[in-house]
Design a protein around this motif. Structure first.
Motif, mmCIF file in Angstrom:
data_model
loop_
_atom_site.group_PDB
_atom_site.id
_atom_site.type_symbol
_atom_site.label_atom_id
_atom_site.label_comp_id
_atom_site.label_asym_id
_atom_site.label_seq_id
_atom_site.Cartn_x
_atom_site.Cartn_y
_atom_site.Cartn_z
ATOM 1 N N THR A 18 0.836 -1.203 0.000
ATOM 2 C CA THR A 18 0.000 0.000 0.000
ATOM 3 C C THR A 18 0.869 1.251 0.000
ATOM 4 O O THR A 18 0.554 2.249 -0.668
ATOM 5 N N ARG A 22 0.791 4.403 -2.595
ATOM 6 C CA ARG A 22 0.618 5.793 -2.159
ATOM 7 C C ARG A 22 1.647 6.689 -2.839
ATOM 8 O O ARG A 22 1.337 7.811 -3.257
ATOM 9 N N ASP A 27 -0.911 9.782 -3.562
ATOM 10 C CA ASP A 27 -2.152 9.879 -2.800
ATOM 11 C C ASP A 27 -1.909 9.344 -1.390
ATOM 12 O O ASP A 27 -1.947 8.134 -1.161
ATOM 13 N N PRO A 28 -1.654 10.245 -0.417
ATOM 14 C CA PRO A 28 -1.376 9.778 0.943
ATOM 15 C C PRO A 28 -2.581 9.152 1.621
ATOM 16 O O PRO A 28 -2.447 8.537 2.679
ATOM 17 N N ALA A 29 -3.772 9.274 1.009
ATOM 18 C CA ALA A 29 -4.976 8.700 1.609
ATOM 19 C C ALA A 29 -5.318 7.341 1.019
ATOM 20 O O ALA A 29 -6.281 6.704 1.450
ATOM 21 N N PHE A 30 -4.531 6.863 0.040
ATOM 22 C CA PHE A 30 -4.863 5.581 -0.578
ATOM 23 C C PHE A 30 -4.659 4.448 0.419
ATOM 24 O O PHE A 30 -3.613 4.324 1.049
ATOM 25 N N GLU A 32 -4.840 1.773 3.575
ATOM 26 C CA GLU A 32 -4.552 1.921 5.003
ATOM 27 C C GLU A 32 -3.165 1.369 5.266
ATOM 28 O O GLU A 32 -2.822 0.271 4.830
ATOM 29 N N HIS A 276 1.318 17.232 -2.834
ATOM 30 C CA HIS A 276 0.281 16.301 -2.374
ATOM 31 C C HIS A 276 0.576 15.721 -0.992
ATOM 32 O O HIS A 276 0.342 14.540 -0.744
ATOM 33 N N ARG A 278 0.015 16.387 3.326
ATOM 34 C CA ARG A 278 -0.971 16.981 4.226
ATOM 35 C C ARG A 278 -0.277 17.773 5.318
ATOM 36 O O ARG A 278 0.923 17.645 5.530
ATOM 37 N N ASP A 281 1.752 15.888 7.754
ATOM 38 C CA ASP A 281 3.042 15.378 7.293
ATOM 39 C C ASP A 281 4.163 16.308 7.715
ATOM 40 O O ASP A 281 5.337 15.935 7.664
ATOM 41 N N HIS A 394 5.078 9.182 -0.280
ATOM 42 C CA HIS A 394 3.789 9.445 0.356
ATOM 43 C C HIS A 394 3.414 8.369 1.372
ATOM 44 O O HIS A 394 2.341 8.421 1.974
ATOM 45 N N ARG A 397 5.786 8.249 7.342
ATOM 46 C CA ARG A 397 4.893 8.508 8.470
ATOM 47 C C ARG A 397 5.529 9.417 9.518
ATOM 48 O O ARG A 397 4.847 9.924 10.403
#
Length: 453
Positions: A18, A22, A27-30, A32, A276, A278, A281, A394, A397
């Motif tokens: 995942t 990302r 896309d940091p929301a792709f 979990e 892209h 948040r 971040d 992306h 963490r």
């Protein structure tokens, strides 16, 4: 319409599948992402578009957890029948255990059969074990091209060479190192080049997609430099008028500092959005108007020291955020000296432009501006942020960390001509009353952006 290329992302549980998607989709929301195994339980998809058309679909699949037992079960199902790889996998998918004990593996193998190719994501920190070899045997049985991707290769304990040797023994010689936390700048280009070798029928599409992504990266970098240049021009041109008494000067100085801080925060927000990322971040909160960030507040003397910014004689107390500008020939301040230096450099456009400010001085008012060391610190910090964002995946963490500010050439360089001119043009300040856009300001921003590169 050309048929869309479909690529699955497969591998053992918790290897960063995942996280890879990302980064590839920005896309940091792709999906979990978590440290616990088996976070992804269903197949999830994302599409890349080229010239307005979806041309490539990525599929994030669950982690494979029990490949050793599954391989034995498939051998049991086949018995004495001579079946090729895909038929063996289909036989398994039709069995009851594909919906019970091996449900997760069944989702992966079913998607493999549907796709054109797959990326096999490996946690390069893990030892090479039998379960990995059995996973690869199952995936290879689907009859689709497989590209191993070594993740976490920046970890000090990685075993990348062991994995390279193991892949070669299995006949997988095309391999890619792609750390999803800190991917190489040309990581995507390498990925698509290797896929083009494995999928020669789609090589033209993959090359065009790679070229488009490279072009987007260049355009994003140029846009970021313009954002930083706009910030520096705005803050260099920022001037506030104040009565000469101490209380009024303190209030005006505080107002000047707050405007500069808010303008820096706006630039940080714009850079994060451009890449892209948040807000969380970036250390979880906006830049404070008071207190510490990146070590210290913009106007704290320690901020200059930590970044290695030279403050010069008379600035030993740190960034004073606006020595008074005396527009008469007696009692020159640092701000006045810079203004007269700009005039000597051919930027003086006529005394009439300063008539009101001269009148203000003669009536006892003072003008405040941001000092040169603070401008250099702004440039150093934004350049460091840009470097951090361009080298950040992306899937990262941890909050953004800025490095290399103490080695940035902007920390002790003289202000460029564009900022010297902005000093003498308060109408160029986009955060002040009386702002006037002009071709000359646009040209100065463009030229300054090139210097920042």
């Amino acid at each position: 319409m050309a048929e869309m290329l479909q690529i699955a992302v497969v591998g053992h549980t918790n290897t960063g599948k995942t996280s890879l998607l990302r980064t590839l989709t920005r896309d940091p929301a792709f999906g979990e992402v978590a440290d616990s195994p088996g976070t992804t339980r269903q197949v999830q998809g994302a599409r890349l578009r080229l010239e307005g058309q979806a041309v490539l679909a990525w599929f994030d699949t669950p982690g494979m957890e029990d490949s050793i037992a599954l391989l034995e079960y498939i051998e049991y199902l086949c018995g004495d029948r001579r079946l090729d790889g895909p038929d063996r996998i289909r036989l398994f998918l039709e069995s009851p255990e594909a919906r019970r004990r091996f449900e997760q593996e069944a989702r992966v193998l079913e998607k493999m059969l549907e796709c054109d190719a797959a990326l096999y994501v490996i946690d390069a920190r893990d030892p090479v074990l039998g379960k990995h070899r059995d996973e690869l045997a199952l995936l290879a049985a689907c009859g689709k091209p497989l590209l191993p991707v070594l993740n976490f290769v920046h970890a000090p304990s990685h075993r990348a060479m062991q994995w390279r040797d193991a892949m070669a023994r299995l006949g997988l010689h095309a391999l890619l190192e792609f750390d999803t936390v800190a991917p190489p700048l040309d990581g995507e280009k390498q990925l698509y080049e290797r896929l083009a070798i494995l999928l020669d029928r789609h090589a033209g599409l993959l090359t065009r997609l790679s070229d488009a992504l490279s072009r987007e990266r260049r355009e994003r970098h140029e846009a970021a430099l313009r954002l930083i240049a706009e910030l520096l021009v705005d803050v260099a041109a920022l001037r506030l008028s104040s009565a000469p008494d101490d209380e009024a000067l303190r209030g005006a100085t505080q107002q000047l500092r707050d405007r500069a801080r808010r303008r820096e925060q706006a630039c940080v927000d714009a850079l994060l959005a451009l890449y892209h990322f948040r807000q969380d971040d970036y250390a979880g909160a906006p830049l404070p108007l008071e207190g510490e960030r990146w070590g210290m507040d913009l106007f704290h003397p320690r901020a200059l020291k930590d970044a290695g910014v030279e403050v010069g004689i008379g600035m030993a107390t740190g960034a004073m955020a606006g020595a008074a500008v005396d527009l008469v020939l007696a009692g020159l301040s640092l701000g006045t000296a810079a203004l007269i230096g700009a005039a000597a450099g051919g930027m003086w456009q006529g005394i009439e432009r300063f008539g009101k400010r001269l009148g203000g001085k003669l009536s006892g008012r003072r003008e405040l501006s941001v000092d040169d060391p603070v401008l250099r610190l702004l440039a150093v910090r934004q350049r460091a942020l840009l470097r951090a964002l361009e080298g950040r995946g992306h899937a990262a963490r941890e909050p953004v960390r800025l490095e290399g500010a103490d080695k940035d050439p902007w920390r002790d360089a003289p202000l460029p001509d564009e900022l010297k001119e902005a000093r003498s043009r308060p109408e160029w300040c986009g955060i002040a009353d009386g702002y006037q856009d002009s071709a000359r300001r646009t040209a100065a921003v463009h030229s300054l952006a090139q210097r920042l590169a």
